[in-house]
Scaffold this active site. Structure first.
Site, PDB file in Angstrom:
ATOM      1  CG  ASP A 126      -1.698   7.308  -4.556  1.00 58.44           C
ATOM      2  OD1 ASP A 126      -2.825   7.107  -5.017  1.00 58.44           O
ATOM      3  OD2 ASP A 126      -1.300   6.803  -3.494  1.00 58.44           O
ATOM      4  CD  GLU A 151      -2.058   2.522  -3.475  1.00 57.17           C
ATOM      5  OE1 GLU A 151      -3.152   3.095  -3.628  1.00 57.17           O
ATOM      6  OE2 GLU A 151      -1.681   2.065  -2.374  1.00 57.17           O
ATOM      7  CD  GLU A 182      -5.713   4.096  -6.632  1.00 54.24           C
ATOM      8  OE1 GLU A 182      -6.649   4.930  -6.703  1.00 54.24           O
ATOM      9  OE2 GLU A 182      -5.894   2.867  -6.684  1.00 54.24           O
ATOM     10  CG  HIS A 218      -0.812   9.921   0.812  1.00 58.64           C
ATOM     11  ND1 HIS A 218      -1.000   9.711   2.152  1.00 58.64           N
ATOM     12  CD2 HIS A 218      -1.940   9.446   0.215  1.00 58.64           C
ATOM     13  CE1 HIS A 218      -2.168   9.133   2.363  1.00 58.64           C
ATOM     14  NE2 HIS A 218      -2.750   8.964   1.195  1.00 58.64           N
ATOM     15  CG  HIS A 232      -1.647   1.274   1.463  1.00 56.97           C
ATOM     16  ND1 HIS A 232      -1.378   2.140   2.515  1.00 56.97           N
ATOM     17  CD2 HIS A 232      -2.658   1.846   0.765  1.00 56.97           C
ATOM     18  CE1 HIS A 232      -2.201   3.173   2.463  1.00 56.97           C
ATOM     19  NE2 HIS A 232      -2.984   3.028   1.405  1.00 56.97           N
ATOM     20  CG  ASN A 233      -0.430   5.026  -0.029  1.00 53.88           C
ATOM     21  OD1 ASN A 233      -1.090   4.788  -1.045  1.00 53.88           O
ATOM     22  ND2 ASN A 233      -0.886   5.822   0.930  1.00 53.88           N
TER      23      ASN A 233
END
Length: 820
Positions: free
Chosen positions: A337, A335, A384, A350, A305-306
Site C-alpha cells: 500500500d 502486497e 495498491e 496501512h 495480505h498487507n
C-alpha cells in the site's frame, strides 16, 4: 554431561571465544538498548545471557532455533541507530517461525565477526544434522535441564524431576528399577552413556516390537526377505520392494555388520519408521513434481495480505521484515500500500491508521534481495497505489532502477499472447499487479507503430524525438493539441484523468472534461503492468464479455463467499481462465485469518492471508504449500482448470469418486508440555483428526484422552472418514491436552493435502451393497494398511522434534457408503 555431539561439533577459534562469553548491547527499540552478557554453553548448542558477568544466567536461545545470522546493515532497527552505533558492530539473529529477531551490538567489529561467523558455523551444522544427531542433541538438552547442580551426572532425585519435565508419570518403584539397571557404574548416579540407556528403557515401543516380531523369525533382526515381505504386505511398496529394502537397510541400519549381511535390527527398523521414508508425507511430493508449464491461472498461488505489517491492522508495525518472512516462507504474491511521503519519497503503510511507515524504495530493495531465495518462480507485486502523479513517477523509477532485469516490463516475446504465461516461463521475474491506462493490445500496437515510425531515421534523431515525445506526455505540458481524457473504467469509485496526445480514442470511449482535476495514474507506472491488470468486478457475465485473460479482480472474503454460495459453478469457470484474488475483511483489525479452503474449492488462485498470525487457518495454508518444493505454486485439480467445468463447490456430484479413509491412531512419542513453567503438570493427550474440503467432506473425529502421559501415550483407536472430493481435502492431525474445566490446550499439529499422503492403496471392484463398519474394518486392515509417523509442529509451524504420532493409514476407492 558434555554434549552427546562432542567430537562431531565444529570447533573453531570463534566458537571457543563465544564459550568464554561477551558483553554486548541488546537492542529492542530506539529507546531500549541494554548491556547483557552472552555466552555459548559448553554443549555448543545453547546460548545463555545474564545482566553482567557472574550474575544469574538464563537460557536465551538454542542454536536449533536460529535460521540465519545477518549483518547490521540488513537490520531496519540497527540502521535507524547508525549514528549511535557503527553498523559493522551490529548483527541480527533470525529465528525460525514468527519469533522476533534479536538485534545485538558488540563492542568492536572483531567481536561482532566472532559471533556472526561462530553462530553461522553452528547453524549450518544443525541444519545438516542426520536423524541420530538430532536425537542426540535432544537428549543432551534434556540432560542439561535435568542436571540441576550441573555436575555432569544425575541423581535419582534429579531423574524423578526430569521425568516430570518430560511429561512422564511413573511409579517410583518402577522408575528406580530402570535407574538401577542403567547405573552400570553403581555410583547411584547416571552419567552421559548411562542416561542414554535409561532413555532407551523409557522409550521401548511395545507396538513397534510387536510389528517387528510379526515378520522376524528370531525376534532379533529382519532378514532381507523378511523386510521385503513387510514392505510389500504392510507398506504396499509393490514390485520394487527388493531394491528399496536394500536402500533402506543401507540408510537406517546402525551396525556395519548388519549392512554387510543385509539385515535390519530393531533399532534400524525403528529408525526407518521414524524417518522421512516412513513419514505420512509422500517424499515424492517434497521436490517440485508438478507440471509448471501451464498458465498462471491454473495454480494456487501463495499470497500475503498487507505484507508490510508484522502486527495488527490499526497500530501495528510496518517493516520490511514482513516481506522477508513472507518471501522466505514461499509467498509469491505480496502486497504494497503506497502513499505520498515526505521529501518526495513514497511510503508504505496501512492508510488512515496508526501503523508505522516505511519507505517504498526499501521495500523494493528487499524484494530485489529476497524474491528468489526460496523459489525461482515469479513474484506478483500487488500494488495498491494512493499516490499523486509526481510520486507515482518515483514509484515507477524505483521499480525499474532497483529491480532491473527482475522486473517484467513487456510481454515475454513482444507478441500478443492468447493466455497467461506459465510459472516456468516467468522464472526470476517480478510482475506488477495494478491499474493500467490501456489494454495490452493497445500497448503492443503503439510499440509497433513507434518502431515503424522510427525505421529509417538516423540515430542522433532518435534521442531528440524521444525527449520531445516525453515532454509532450508530461501532465504539465501546455501544447494546444493536447486533449484531456477521463476514463471511469479504471476505477469503480473515481474517474482517472490522464493527459494524452491526439488523436482521440475510438468511438464509444467515454470522455469527461474537468478543470483542475489531479491526475490519478501516470503512464510510466501504468506501462509496468503487463499480465496482471486489475479491473472492477460486476458479475461473471460482464467479465466474460468485456474483460481479457490478463485482467483480474479482487474480492473481499464476504463477497467471495456470497459468490460461491450463489453462483459457485460460474466462479469455478471464471477462475479457469482469469486470476482472482481474495483478501480478508476490513473488520479483521487484529490480523486474524479466514479459512482459505472455501476459496480454494472455487479455484481462487490468490487467497491472501495475514501470514504474521499463526493458527488453524495458517496451518491449512502452510499444509497446502508444503508440497511441490515449497515453491509457492500448486497446480489446481483438473476440474478447476476447465472453463466448461460442471463442478459446484457447494454441491459436488459425480464424476468425483468418493473415497474412504481409515486412520488408526496408535501412539504418541515425546509430546511437549503445555505449560513448561509447571514442573508437576503432565498432559492428558488426545488426538483430533480434522478434514477440510468441500462442505460435505469437512468433519472431525477424536480419540479418547490418555491420562498423565505425554511421553509415550497409547490410543490404538480407529477413525473413519468418507470424502466426495478427496482432491481438495486437507488432513489435519491435532494433539490437545484434555481439560474438563476449560477448552483443551494445544500441544502440536500437522496438516497436509490428502493427495500428498503416503498410504497403502488398492482399488476395490464394484460392491453389490455397502459394507458394514465391522466388515470394512476387517477387510481394510487386511488389505490396505500403511504404518506412518507424523512429525508434529508448534503453533508457529516450527518443528517439535522428536514429538510425533504413530498411525496406520489405509484408503479405499469406490466405496460410497459405510453403515454404522
Amino acid at each position: 554431561m558434555a554434549s552427546l555431539l562432542q567430537g562431531r561439533l565444529p570447533i573453531s577459534q570463534d566458537v571457543l571465544l563465544m564459550q568464554k562469553g561477551t558483553m554486548m548491547r541488546k537492542v529492542r527499540s530506539k529507546n531500549w538498548k541494554k548491556l547483557r552478557y552472552f555466552r555459548l554453553q559448553e554443549d555448543g548448542m545453547t546460548v545463555w545471557h545474564a545482566r553482567q558477568v557472574g550474575a544469574r544466567a538464563k537460557a536465551s536461545f538454542s542454536i536449533s532455533d536460529v535460521e540465519t545470522v545477518r549483518n547490521g546493515h540488513e537490520s531496519e532497527l540497527l540502521r535507524s541507530l547508525a549514528e549511535e552505533f557503527p553498523l559493522e558492530q551490529g548483527f541480527t539473529i533470525v529465528f525460525h517461525g514468527r519469533r522476533s529477531n534479536l538485534d545485538l551490538v558488540a563492542n568492536s567489529v572483531e567481536e561482532a565477526q566472532i559471533w556472526m561467523k561462530g553462530l553461522q558455523l553452528l547453524v549450518d551444522f544443525v541444519t545438516n544434522m542426520d536423524q541420530q544427531e538430532r536425537l542426540d542433541q535432544w537428549l543432551s538438552d534434556w540432560f542439561q535441564r535435568g542436571d540441576k547442580n550441573q555436575d555432569g551426572r544425575m541423581s535419582f532425585h534429579e531423574v524423578q524431576r526430569l521425568l516430570r519435565l518430560m511429561n512422564v508419570e511413573m511409579e517410583q518403584e518402577h522408575a528406580f528399577q530402570l535407574f538401577q539397571a542403567a547405573d552400570t557404574s553403581q555410583s547411584d548416579t547416571l552419567e552421559g552413556h548411562e542416561f542414554i540407556e535409561f532413555y532407551k528403557a523409557l522409550t521401548k515401543r511395545v507396538e513397534v516390537l510387536e510389528l517387528f516380531g510379526n515378520f522376524s523369525a528370531d525376534g532379533q533382526k529382519l532378514t532381507l526377505l523378511e523386510f521385503v515381505d513387510f514392505l510389500q504386505e504392510e507398506q504396499k511398496e509393490g514390485d520394487h520392494a527388493s531394491d528399496l529394502a536394500l536402500e533402506l537397510i543401507d540408510r537406517h541400519e546402525p551396525s556395519e555388520s548388519g549392512k554387510l549381511r543385509h539385515v535390519l535390527s530393531m533399532d534400524g527398523f525403528l529408525s526407518y519408521l521414524y524417518s522421512k521414508d516412513g513419514d505420512i508425507f509422500n517424499p515424492s511430493c517434497l521436490p517440485i513434481y508438478q507440471d509448471m508449464t501451464q498458465p498462471l491461472n491454473h495454480y494456487y498461488i501463495n499470497s500475503s495480505h498487507n505484507t508490510y505489517l508484522v502486527g495488527d491492522q490499526l497500530c501495528g508495525q510496518s517493516s520490511v521484515e514482513g516481506y522477508i518472512r513472507a518471501l522466505k516462507r514461499g509467498c509469491r504474491c505480496v502486497e504494497v500500500d503506497v502513499w505520498d511521503g515526505p521529501s518526495g519519497e513514497p511510503v508504505v503503510y496501512h492508510g488512515h491508521t496508526l501503523t508505522s511507515r516505511i519507505l517504498f524504495k526499501e521495500v523494493v530493495a528487499t524484494l530485489a534481495q529476497y524474491a528468489f531465495q526460496t523459489s525461482d518462480y515469479p513474484v506478483i507485486l500487488s500494488l495498491e497505489n494512493h499516490c499523486s502523479w509526481e510520486q507515482q513517477e518515483i514509484i515507477a523509477h524505483h521499480l525499474t532502477e532497483i529491480l532491473g532485469d527482475q522486473l517484467l516490463s513487456t510481454t515475454l516475446d513482444g507478441q500478443l499472447p492468447t493466455q497467461l504465461p506459465s510459472p516456468e516461463e516467468l522464472q526470476k521475474k517480478i510482475l506488477v499487479k495494478g491499474k493500467k491506462l490501456s489494454t495490452l493490445e493497445e500497448d503492443l500496437e503503439e510499440e509497433e507503430e513507434l518502431e515503424t515510425e522510427l525505421e529509417g531515421e538516423q540515430e542522433p534523431e532518435l534521442e531528440s524525438q524521444f525527449e520531445s515525445e516525453t515532454q509532450e506526455l508530461s501532465p504539465r505540458s501546455k501544447d494546444k493539441n493536447e486533449k484531456v481524457v477521463m476514463c471511469p473504467l479504471l476505477c469503480s469509485s473515481i474517474c482517472c484523468q490522464i493527459t494524452v496526445q491526439a488523436p482521440l480514442p475510438k468511438p464509444g470511449f467515454p470522455l469527461f472534461f474537468k478543470q483542475k482535476s489531479k491526475a490519478i495514474l501516470c503512464p510510466s507506472l501504468s506501462a509496468l503492468v503487463i499480465y496482471t491488470k486489475t479491473v472492477s468486478f460486476y458479475n461473471f457475465t460482464h467479465s466474460r464479455e468485456h474483460y481479457r485473460f490478463y485482467e483480474l479482480s479482487s474480492f473481499s472474503e464476504t463477497k467471495a463467499k456470497n459468490l460461491i454460495k450463489e453462483t459457485g459453478n460460474q466462479f469455478v469457470q471464471h477462475n479457469a481462465w482469469q486470476l482472482s484474488r481474495v483478501y480478508p475483511s476490513g473488520l479483521r483489525t487484529d490480523s486474524s485469518n479466514y479459512n482459505p479452503q472455501e476459496f480454494w474449492n472455487a479455484g481462487c488462485q490468490m487467497v491472501a492471508m495475514n501470514v504474521q498470525t499463526a493458527g488453524l487457518e495458517m496451518d491449512i495454508y502452510d499444509g497446502l504449500f508444503r508440497q511441490n518444493g515449497g515453491c509457492g505454486y500448486v497446480l489446481k485439480p483438473d476440474f478447476l482448470r476447465d472453463t466448461q467445468s460442471s463442478f459446484h463447490p457447494e454441491r459436488p456430484i459425480s464424476p468425483f469418486k468418493a473415497q474412504t479413509l481409515q486412520i488408526q491412531v496408535i501412539s504418541g512419542q515425546q509430546l511437549p508440555k503445555v505449560d513448561k513453567t509447571k514442573e508437576g503438570s503432565i498432559v492428558d493427550p488426545l488426538v483430533r483428526v480434522e478434514i477440510f474440503g468441500v462442505r460435505p467432506d469437512t468433519t472431525r473425529q477424536e480419540t479418547s484422552y490418555v491420562e498423565n502421559n505425554g511421553f509415550n501415550p497409547y490410543w490404538g483407536q480407529t477413525l473413519c472418514f468418507q470424502l466426495l472430493v478427496p482432491e481438495l481435502a486437507m488432513l489435519r492431525f491435532l494433539v490437545k491436552d484434555y481439560n474438563w474445566t476449560s477448552r483443551n490446550d494445544f500441544i502440536g499439529q500437522y496438516t497436509l493435502p490428502w493427495t500428498c499422503m503416503q498410504q497403502g492403496e488398492r482399488v476395490l471392484p464394484p460392491l453389490a451393497k455397502p459394507l458394514t463398519l465391522a466388515a470394512f474394518l476387517m477387510l481394510s486392515s487386511y488389505a490396505f494398511p500403511g504404518y506412518r509417523h507424523i512429525h508434529l509442529l508448534s503453533k508457529d509451524g516450527t518443528s517439535l522434534h522428536p514429538a510425533s504420532l504413530f498411525v496406520h493409514i489405509c484408503m479405499l476407492e469406490g466405496l460410497r457408503e459405510v453403515e454404522s
